[in-house]
Design a protein around this motif. Structure first.
Motif, PDB file in Angstrom:
ATOM      1  N   ALA A 132      26.770 135.580 -27.534  1.00 13.44           N
ATOM      2  CA  ALA A 132      27.667 134.431 -27.381  1.00 13.44           C
ATOM      3  C   ALA A 132      27.227 133.285 -28.277  1.00 13.44           C
ATOM      4  CB  ALA A 132      27.701 133.992 -25.915  1.00 13.44           C
ATOM      5  N   ASP A 133      25.924 133.097 -28.409  1.00 12.90           N
ATOM      6  CA  ASP A 133      25.410 132.061 -29.295  1.00 12.90           C
ATOM      7  C   ASP A 133      25.681 132.421 -30.759  1.00 12.90           C
ATOM      8  OD1 ASP A 133      23.257 129.641 -29.468  1.00 12.90           O
ATOM      9  OD2 ASP A 133      22.905 131.087 -31.078  1.00 12.90           O
ATOM     10  N   LEU A 134      25.456 133.690 -31.107  1.00 18.98           N
ATOM     11  CA  LEU A 134      25.661 134.121 -32.488  1.00 18.98           C
ATOM     12  C   LEU A 134      27.125 134.035 -32.891  1.00 18.98           C
ATOM     13  CD1 LEU A 134      23.301 137.236 -32.566  1.00 18.98           C
ATOM     14  CD2 LEU A 134      22.896 135.001 -33.614  1.00 18.98           C
ATOM     15  N   ARG A 204      17.018 129.045 -42.215  1.00 19.46           N
ATOM     16  CA  ARG A 204      15.671 129.470 -41.804  1.00 19.46           C
ATOM     17  C   ARG A 204      15.497 130.944 -42.150  1.00 19.46           C
ATOM     18  NH1 ARG A 204      14.863 127.106 -35.741  1.00 19.46           N
ATOM     19  NH2 ARG A 204      12.670 127.169 -36.363  1.00 19.46           N
ATOM     20  N   PRO A 205      15.385 131.274 -43.417  1.00 16.64           N
ATOM     21  CA  PRO A 205      15.335 132.682 -43.831  1.00 16.64           C
ATOM     22  C   PRO A 205      14.134 133.446 -43.292  1.00 16.64           C
ATOM     23  CG  PRO A 205      14.773 131.221 -45.651  1.00 16.64           C
ATOM     24  CD  PRO A 205      15.312 130.352 -44.563  1.00 16.64           C
ATOM     25  N   THR A 247      17.177 143.910 -28.169  1.00 12.09           N
ATOM     26  CA  THR A 247      17.266 142.712 -27.328  1.00 12.09           C
ATOM     27  C   THR A 247      16.288 141.638 -27.786  1.00 12.09           C
ATOM     28  OG1 THR A 247      17.903 144.100 -25.447  1.00 12.09           O
ATOM     29  CG2 THR A 247      17.116 141.876 -24.947  1.00 12.09           C
ATOM     30  N   LEU A 248      15.075 142.034 -28.117  1.00 10.15           N
ATOM     31  CA  LEU A 248      14.083 141.056 -28.556  1.00 10.15           C
ATOM     32  C   LEU A 248      14.461 140.422 -29.887  1.00 10.15           C
ATOM     33  CD1 LEU A 248      10.732 142.820 -27.573  1.00 10.15           C
ATOM     34  CD2 LEU A 248      11.816 140.853 -26.471  1.00 10.15           C
ATOM     35  N   VAL A 249      15.057 141.206 -30.772  1.00 13.88           N
ATOM     36  CA  VAL A 249      15.487 140.629 -32.053  1.00 13.88           C
ATOM     37  C   VAL A 249      16.627 139.622 -31.826  1.00 13.88           C
ATOM     38  CG1 VAL A 249      16.613 141.121 -34.272  1.00 13.88           C
ATOM     39  CG2 VAL A 249      14.746 142.578 -33.460  1.00 13.88           C
ATOM     40  N   TYR A 250      17.599 139.982 -30.998  1.00 17.27           N
ATOM     41  CA  TYR A 250      18.647 139.007 -30.662  1.00 17.27           C
ATOM     42  C   TYR A 250      18.041 137.712 -30.133  1.00 17.27           C
ATOM     43  CZ  TYR A 250      22.733 142.123 -31.054  1.00 17.27           C
ATOM     44  OH  TYR A 250      23.742 142.927 -31.522  1.00 17.27           O
ATOM     45  N   LEU A 251      17.078 137.849 -29.243  1.00 13.58           N
ATOM     46  CA  LEU A 251      16.442 136.679 -28.661  1.00 13.58           C
ATOM     47  C   LEU A 251      15.728 135.848 -29.722  1.00 13.58           C
ATOM     48  CD1 LEU A 251      15.813 135.170 -26.033  1.00 13.58           C
ATOM     49  CD2 LEU A 251      13.780 136.629 -25.769  1.00 13.58           C
ATOM     50  N   GLY A 252      15.021 136.534 -30.605  1.00 13.79           N
ATOM     51  CA  GLY A 252      14.307 135.842 -31.672  1.00 13.79           C
ATOM     52  C   GLY A 252      15.220 135.119 -32.640  1.00 13.79           C
ATOM     53  N   LEU A 253      16.442 135.639 -32.809  1.00 14.03           N
ATOM     54  CA  LEU A 253      17.381 135.032 -33.756  1.00 14.03           C
ATOM     55  C   LEU A 253      18.053 133.773 -33.219  1.00 14.03           C
ATOM     56  CD1 LEU A 253      19.130 138.222 -35.203  1.00 14.03           C
ATOM     57  CD2 LEU A 253      17.291 136.876 -36.239  1.00 14.03           C
ATOM     58  N   VAL A 254      18.033 133.573 -31.905  1.00 16.43           N
ATOM     59  CA  VAL A 254      18.700 132.379 -31.354  1.00 16.43           C
ATOM     60  C   VAL A 254      17.709 131.302 -30.923  1.00 16.43           C
ATOM     61  CG1 VAL A 254      20.658 133.751 -30.567  1.00 16.43           C
ATOM     62  CG2 VAL A 254      18.783 133.291 -28.982  1.00 16.43           C
ATOM     63  N   LEU A 255      16.426 131.590 -31.001  1.00 13.66           N
ATOM     64  CA  LEU A 255      15.431 130.576 -30.643  1.00 13.66           C
ATOM     65  C   LEU A 255      15.440 129.470 -31.670  1.00 13.66           C
ATOM     66  CD1 LEU A 255      12.401 132.788 -29.530  1.00 13.66           C
ATOM     67  CD2 LEU A 255      14.022 131.570 -28.060  1.00 13.66           C
TER      68      LEU A 255
END
Length: 257
Positions: A132-134, A204-205, A247-255
């Motif tokens: 949802a954030d992405l 933030r590449p 799931t962890l990658v999704y989480l890391g991408l929205v932090l």
């Protein structure tokens, strides 16, 4: 076996293992399995591109949370829910505190225990919330983010199938693919996912590749624990690895920070 035939059989096996695409099965042996596991990130990238299209299309027509929820459902549909099933079975086995054959027997049971249910709920909630954030990002960034997460999840499978990691059983998918991925294929897959990840977080590449690296580090730790408890990998463990890393990658991408 000629290299062209091995590549074709491996590609078909990768597509039939990681997606519901109607591809005719080819020869299935350890050579083809090794190629299939090495190609897993590429199949993940294709799935990610399809899911990003769903997210972007629905995001233009419905609230982000609705678009994200449908996208997560589409991901389960395109993979027959096998990875989610593997996650539930693996968590149930590990949560039983049993070892070896006793834990493997729990993985075979058709029902899902409380640990498995909680794992499924947490993973699906986190994936939906992060998608949802992405959905609010630019089209190219959303595409890169979803492709990165889906490809990284399948890269986790290649990591699980690297040389030196044993199978828990003498039969089944784990026995077929365990130890079939060499360092060259693993390095190439990692480089490809990291390259896509550079575009996943605008401005933030470094965050995308860092998210992938952190998720894979967690996967390596999880796999070591699985080998200690179960004796090696199984098909369910591979499915769990896909879901955990994705799931962890999704989480890391929205932090943010």
């Amino acid at each position: 076996m000629p290299a062209e035939s091995r590549l074709g059989d491996g590609a078909r096996l990768a597509l039939t293992t990681f997606s519901t695409l109607p591809v005719r099965a080819g020869r299935v042996d350890r050579a083809a399995a090794g190629t299939a596991m090495a190609l897993a990130p590429a199949v993940g990238a294709l799935l990610g591109a399809a899911l990003a299209g769903v997210l972007l299309l629905l995001g233009a027509l419905a609230p982000p949370l609705v678009a994200a929820g449908v996208t997560v459902g589409a991901g389960a549909l395109l993979t027959r829910g096998l990875h989610l099933d593997g996650l539930a079975d693996t968590v149930d086995a590990l949560g039983s505190y049993r070892r070896g054959a006793a834990a493997l027997e729990i993985m075979k049971k058709p029902d899902v225990g409380p640990f498995g249910v909680v794992a499924l709920v947490v993973v699906l909630l986190v994936q939906t919330a992060t998608l949802a954030d992405l959905a609010g990002r630019s089209g190219p960034a959303t595409l890169a983010a979803v492709v990165t997460a889906a490809a990284a999840g399948r890269l986790g499978v290649a990591v699980a199938c690297r040389r030196g990691v044993p199978a828990a059983r003498p039969e089944g998918l784990g026995a077929l693919v365990a130890g079939t991925v060499g360092p060259v294929a693993l390095t190439a897959g990692t480089a490809g996912v990291a390259l896509v990840a550079l575009a996943a977080v605008p401005g933030r590449p470094w965050q995308g590749p860092l998210a992938v690296a952190a998720a894979l580090a967690v996967a390596v730790g999880l796999l070591r624990h699985v080998v200690r408890r179960l004796g090696g990998i199984t098909g369910d463990v591979l499915g769990a690895t896909v879901e955990v890393v994705t799931t962890l990658v999704y989480l890391g991408l929205v932090l943010s920070g």
